[in-house]
Design a protein around this motif. Sequence first.
Motif, PDB file in Angstrom:
ATOM      1  N   UNK A 277      15.888   1.937 -13.242  1.00 37.42           N
ATOM      2  CA  UNK A 277      15.047   1.967 -12.046  1.00 37.42           C
ATOM      3  C   UNK A 277      14.921   3.386 -11.507  1.00 37.42           C
ATOM      4  N   UNK A 278      16.042   4.085 -11.453  1.00 36.51           N
ATOM      5  CA  UNK A 278      16.048   5.473 -10.973  1.00 36.51           C
ATOM      6  C   UNK A 278      15.188   6.356 -11.869  1.00 36.51           C
ATOM      7  N   UNK A 279      15.322   6.187 -13.175  1.00 36.70           N
ATOM      8  CA  UNK A 279      14.527   6.997 -14.098  1.00 36.70           C
ATOM      9  C   UNK A 279      13.037   6.739 -13.903  1.00 36.70           C
ATOM     10  N   UNK A 280      12.666   5.478 -13.678  1.00 39.77           N
ATOM     11  CA  UNK A 280      11.271   5.150 -13.464  1.00 39.77           C
ATOM     12  C   UNK A 280      10.719   5.764 -12.190  1.00 39.77           C
ATOM     13  N   UNK A 281      11.502   5.714 -11.128  1.00 41.54           N
ATOM     14  CA  UNK A 281      11.073   6.299  -9.853  1.00 41.54           C
ATOM     15  C   UNK A 281      10.944   7.810  -9.973  1.00 41.54           C
ATOM     16  N   UNK A 282      11.920   8.418 -10.621  1.00 43.10           N
ATOM     17  CA  UNK A 282      11.849   9.877 -10.813  1.00 43.10           C
ATOM     18  C   UNK A 282      10.616  10.265 -11.626  1.00 43.10           C
ATOM     19  N   UNK A 283      10.350   9.498 -12.656  1.00 46.39           N
ATOM     20  CA  UNK A 283       9.214   9.795 -13.526  1.00 46.39           C
ATOM     21  C   UNK A 283       7.892   9.658 -12.769  1.00 46.39           C
ATOM     22  N   UNK A 284       7.767   8.596 -11.974  1.00 45.45           N
ATOM     23  CA  UNK A 284       6.523   8.347 -11.254  1.00 45.45           C
ATOM     24  C   UNK A 284       6.319   9.330 -10.109  1.00 45.45           C
ATOM     25  N   UNK A 285       7.390   9.586  -9.347  1.00 47.30           N
ATOM     26  CA  UNK A 285       7.261  10.421  -8.164  1.00 47.30           C
ATOM     27  C   UNK A 285       7.599  11.878  -8.372  1.00 47.30           C
ATOM     28  N   UNK A 286       8.103  12.218  -9.553  1.00 45.84           N
ATOM     29  CA  UNK A 286       8.512  13.597  -9.857  1.00 45.84           C
ATOM     30  C   UNK A 286       9.459  14.143  -8.794  1.00 45.84           C
ATOM     31  N   UNK A 287      10.355  13.271  -8.311  1.00 47.76           N
ATOM     32  CA  UNK A 287      11.266  13.662  -7.246  1.00 47.76           C
ATOM     33  C   UNK A 287      12.688  13.783  -7.763  1.00 47.76           C
TER      34      UNK A 287
ATOM     35  N   UNK B 181       0.802  -1.204   0.000  1.00 49.99           N
ATOM     36  CA  UNK B 181       0.000   0.000   0.000  1.00 49.99           C
ATOM     37  C   UNK B 181       0.840   1.261   0.000  1.00 49.99           C
ATOM     38  N   UNK B 182       0.153   2.383  -0.043  1.00 56.99           N
ATOM     39  CA  UNK B 182       0.833   3.667  -0.008  1.00 56.99           C
ATOM     40  C   UNK B 182       1.622   3.941  -1.269  1.00 56.99           C
ATOM     41  N   UNK B 183       2.581   4.849  -1.154  1.00 59.50           N
ATOM     42  CA  UNK B 183       3.393   5.209  -2.317  1.00 59.50           C
ATOM     43  C   UNK B 183       4.500   4.198  -2.583  1.00 59.50           C
ATOM     44  N   UNK B 184       4.917   3.470  -1.554  1.00 58.14           N
ATOM     45  CA  UNK B 184       6.094   2.620  -1.713  1.00 58.14           C
ATOM     46  C   UNK B 184       5.849   1.456  -2.664  1.00 58.14           C
ATOM     47  N   UNK B 185       4.628   0.930  -2.734  1.00 55.60           N
ATOM     48  CA  UNK B 185       4.346  -0.171  -3.646  1.00 55.60           C
ATOM     49  C   UNK B 185       4.569   0.218  -5.101  1.00 55.60           C
ATOM     50  N   UNK B 186       3.908   1.270  -5.581  1.00 54.87           N
ATOM     51  CA  UNK B 186       4.147   1.708  -6.957  1.00 54.87           C
ATOM     52  C   UNK B 186       5.586   2.129  -7.231  1.00 54.87           C
ATOM     53  N   UNK B 187       6.232   2.789  -6.263  1.00 54.91           N
ATOM     54  CA  UNK B 187       7.598   3.254  -6.489  1.00 54.91           C
ATOM     55  C   UNK B 187       8.582   2.093  -6.559  1.00 54.91           C
ATOM     56  N   UNK B 188       8.541   1.206  -5.573  1.00 50.08           N
ATOM     57  CA  UNK B 188       9.431   0.050  -5.609  1.00 50.08           C
ATOM     58  C   UNK B 188       9.057  -0.873  -6.761  1.00 50.08           C
ATOM     59  N   UNK B 189       7.770  -1.045  -6.987  1.00 48.20           N
ATOM     60  CA  UNK B 189       7.338  -1.887  -8.089  1.00 48.20           C
ATOM     61  C   UNK B 189       7.859  -1.382  -9.419  1.00 48.20           C
ATOM     62  N   UNK B 190       7.768  -0.083  -9.618  1.00 47.86           N
ATOM     63  CA  UNK B 190       8.283   0.518 -10.851  1.00 47.86           C
ATOM     64  C   UNK B 190       9.786   0.320 -10.961  1.00 47.86           C
ATOM     65  N   UNK B 191      10.505   0.516  -9.868  1.00 47.30           N
ATOM     66  CA  UNK B 191      11.963   0.355  -9.888  1.00 47.30           C
ATOM     67  C   UNK B 191      12.361  -1.044 -10.338  1.00 47.30           C
ATOM     68  N   UNK B 192      11.754  -2.060  -9.748  1.00 48.77           N
ATOM     69  CA  UNK B 192      12.115  -3.430 -10.119  1.00 48.77           C
ATOM     70  C   UNK B 192      11.645  -3.775 -11.529  1.00 48.77           C
ATOM     71  N   UNK B 193      10.476  -3.310 -11.909  1.00 47.23           N
ATOM     72  CA  UNK B 193       9.980  -3.598 -13.258  1.00 47.23           C
ATOM     73  C   UNK B 193      10.871  -2.938 -14.314  1.00 47.23           C
ATOM     74  N   UNK B 194      11.268  -1.705 -14.087  1.00 49.03           N
ATOM     75  CA  UNK B 194      12.112  -1.019 -15.063  1.00 49.03           C
ATOM     76  C   UNK B 194      13.482  -1.678 -15.166  1.00 49.03           C
TER      77      UNK B 194
END
Length: 208
Positions: free
Chosen positions: A111-121, A75-88
């Motif tokens: 993985x970093x690019x995916x996390x940045x893209x999803x979280x805009x961080x 749940x929360x933000x960590x699922x999509x963020x970590x999920x995106x990192x591993x998938x990418x």
Amino acid sequence: MNTEFFAAWIEEITSAVRAGRDHLTELDAAIGDADHGTNLDRGFTAVGEALAAAPPGTPGALLVLTGTTLIRKVGGASGPLYGTAFREMGKAFGEATEISPAELSAGVDAALAGVRRLGSAAEGDKTMVDALAPAAAALSRAVRDGLKPEEALEAAATAAAGGARATVPLQARKGRASYLGPRSVGHEDPGAASTALVFGALRAAASR
């Protein structure tokens, strides 16, 4: 680094998250929802079950399944963020059965690019990017300099841990912690802390 290596990495992450669950939750209690440790523990337990039920044949397939499971179970933000990192990362590996240090570095960059893209961080926003970006840079530099794989993974783990610690004096600019404004200062970001665990687990997998 073959499929067995990446399976060992996931096992090491699962153990590290379980051992650090309460600490991660305490960090999250200060500036978030107080569920980061429990959510990740549940997610990686589910990953282990998914990998056991249908063992993937390549490193890429293993990481894509890991990411997909985390998105579904955490749940929360960590699922999509970590999920995106591993998938990418998994998608960057393609169908290869052996991953070189250079390919691993490229996967971490993806993985970093995916996390940045999803979280805009960006670095300095007090998020997992503050640990992930230094780890990616350190790994890339170590590979470029011709370090042994174990030394390259040590450099990445050290950089991730340092990045996580460096979030303590930062004011959060992204996520739930950003709502606290100046009150977010003085606390380590839980996402950065768990990212440091992930890279510590990668180092441990290489030592098996």
